[in-house]
Design a protein around this motif. Structure first.
Motif, PDB file in Angstrom:
ATOM      1  N   PHE A  36      -0.014  12.367  -0.251  1.00  0.00           N
ATOM      2  CA  PHE A  36      -1.119  11.519  -0.700  1.00  0.00           C
ATOM      3  C   PHE A  36      -0.576  10.188  -1.222  1.00  0.00           C
ATOM      4  O   PHE A  36      -1.057   9.115  -0.850  1.00  0.00           O
ATOM      5  N   LEU A  37       0.434  10.258  -2.078  1.00  0.00           N
ATOM      6  CA  LEU A  37       1.025   9.039  -2.649  1.00  0.00           C
ATOM      7  C   LEU A  37       1.637   8.149  -1.570  1.00  0.00           C
ATOM      8  O   LEU A  37       1.458   6.929  -1.590  1.00  0.00           O
ATOM      9  N   THR A  38       2.346   8.756  -0.636  1.00  0.00           N
ATOM     10  CA  THR A  38       2.964   7.989   0.452  1.00  0.00           C
ATOM     11  C   THR A  38       1.907   7.227   1.246  1.00  0.00           C
ATOM     12  O   THR A  38       2.043   6.031   1.506  1.00  0.00           O
ATOM     13  N   ILE A  39       0.851   7.913   1.608  1.00  0.00           N
ATOM     14  CA  ILE A  39      -0.219   7.292   2.402  1.00  0.00           C
ATOM     15  C   ILE A  39      -0.923   6.188   1.618  1.00  0.00           C
ATOM     16  O   ILE A  39      -1.141   5.086   2.122  1.00  0.00           O
TER      17      ILE A  39
ATOM     18  N   LYS B 242      -2.114   0.533   0.386  1.00  0.00           N
ATOM     19  CA  LYS B 242      -2.149  -0.567  -0.601  1.00  0.00           C
ATOM     20  C   LYS B 242      -1.298  -1.733  -0.110  1.00  0.00           C
ATOM     21  O   LYS B 242      -1.719  -2.896  -0.185  1.00  0.00           O
ATOM     22  N   ASP B 243      -0.107  -1.452   0.406  1.00  0.00           N
ATOM     23  CA  ASP B 243       0.755  -2.519   0.931  1.00  0.00           C
ATOM     24  C   ASP B 243       0.106  -3.230   2.118  1.00  0.00           C
ATOM     25  O   ASP B 243       0.173  -4.450   2.210  1.00  0.00           O
ATOM     26  N   ILE B 244      -0.509  -2.479   3.010  1.00  0.00           N
ATOM     27  CA  ILE B 244      -1.168  -3.065   4.175  1.00  0.00           C
ATOM     28  C   ILE B 244      -2.315  -3.971   3.726  1.00  0.00           C
ATOM     29  O   ILE B 244      -2.446  -5.105   4.203  1.00  0.00           O
ATOM     30  N   ILE B 245      -3.111  -3.498   2.806  1.00  0.00           N
ATOM     31  CA  ILE B 245      -4.254  -4.286   2.327  1.00  0.00           C
ATOM     32  C   ILE B 245      -3.765  -5.563   1.643  1.00  0.00           C
ATOM     33  O   ILE B 245      -4.301  -6.636   1.879  1.00  0.00           O
ATOM     34  N   LYS B 246      -2.756  -5.460   0.809  1.00  0.00           N
ATOM     35  CA  LYS B 246      -2.220  -6.653   0.125  1.00  0.00           C
ATOM     36  C   LYS B 246      -1.616  -7.633   1.113  1.00  0.00           C
ATOM     37  O   LYS B 246      -1.750  -8.822   0.968  1.00  0.00           O
ATOM     38  N   THR B 247      -0.952  -7.122   2.144  1.00  0.00           N
ATOM     39  CA  THR B 247      -0.333  -7.980   3.164  1.00  0.00           C
ATOM     40  C   THR B 247      -1.386  -8.763   3.938  1.00  0.00           C
ATOM     41  O   THR B 247      -1.150  -9.887   4.338  1.00  0.00           O
ATOM     42  N   ASP B 248      -2.552  -8.158   4.124  1.00  0.00           N
ATOM     43  CA  ASP B 248      -3.613  -8.826   4.844  1.00  0.00           C
ATOM     44  C   ASP B 248      -4.372  -9.848   4.005  1.00  0.00           C
ATOM     45  O   ASP B 248      -5.379 -10.393   4.435  1.00  0.00           O
TER      46      ASP B 248
END
Length: 150
Positions: free
Chosen positions: A133-136, A141-147
């Motif tokens: 769960f934490l990994t996903i 979160k990283d993908i959303i922030k990158t976008d």
């Protein structure tokens, strides 16, 4: 990716909608009677953003500015938030930040929520599943922030 993404989105929405309702009903803490779920969410957002405009809060909470104004008024009366002047760009723009009391309230709420979720998960979720769960969610979160959506 076939129907798995749609199923993941549906499941996430269900957990957020019904999970929030269950948590609110299950947690018997005076704090959660004094502050509405929307007010608690607003405190959390202000904490994450550090200083934020009412317009930004309206976007983040997906409500009309009038709803935000009402919440701000109530939170100001409870002395958990305060207005501060913007330092550079537009000096007329007022920013909202947590007061020391607001930080205490939020920390107390986070503890109550974490304790409840920990008890709930310990009965139904093993350590490996928590790690997955934490990994996903870290990846999302990283993908959303990158976008550029923060």
């Amino acid at each position: 990716m076939d129907g798995r993404i749609k199923e993941a989105v549906d499941l996430f929405q269900e957990v957020m909608l019904y999970g929030t309702e269950r948590v609110i009903k299950a947690i018997d803490d005076p704090l959660w009677k004094e502050f509405s779920p929307e007010q608690m969410q607003m405190l959390k957002l202000i904490s994450k953003e550090k200083r934020v405009t009412s317009s930004r809060l309206a976007v983040l909470q997906a409500v009309h500015k009038s709803a935000i104004s009402s919440r701000i008024k109530k939170l100001l009366q409870k002395e958990v938030i305060r207005f501060v002047q913007a330092e550079q760009q537009d000096r007329r723009e007022k920013l909202i930040e947590l007061t020391e009391q607001g930080e205490k309230i939020l920390a107390q709420s986070d503890k109550v929520l974490t304790d409840y979720i920990e008890k709930l998960m310990s009965e139904h979720v093993n350590d490996e599943e928590i790690d997955q769960f934490l990994t996903i969610f870290r990846k999302l979160k990283d993908i959303i922030k990158t976008d550029g959506v923060s």
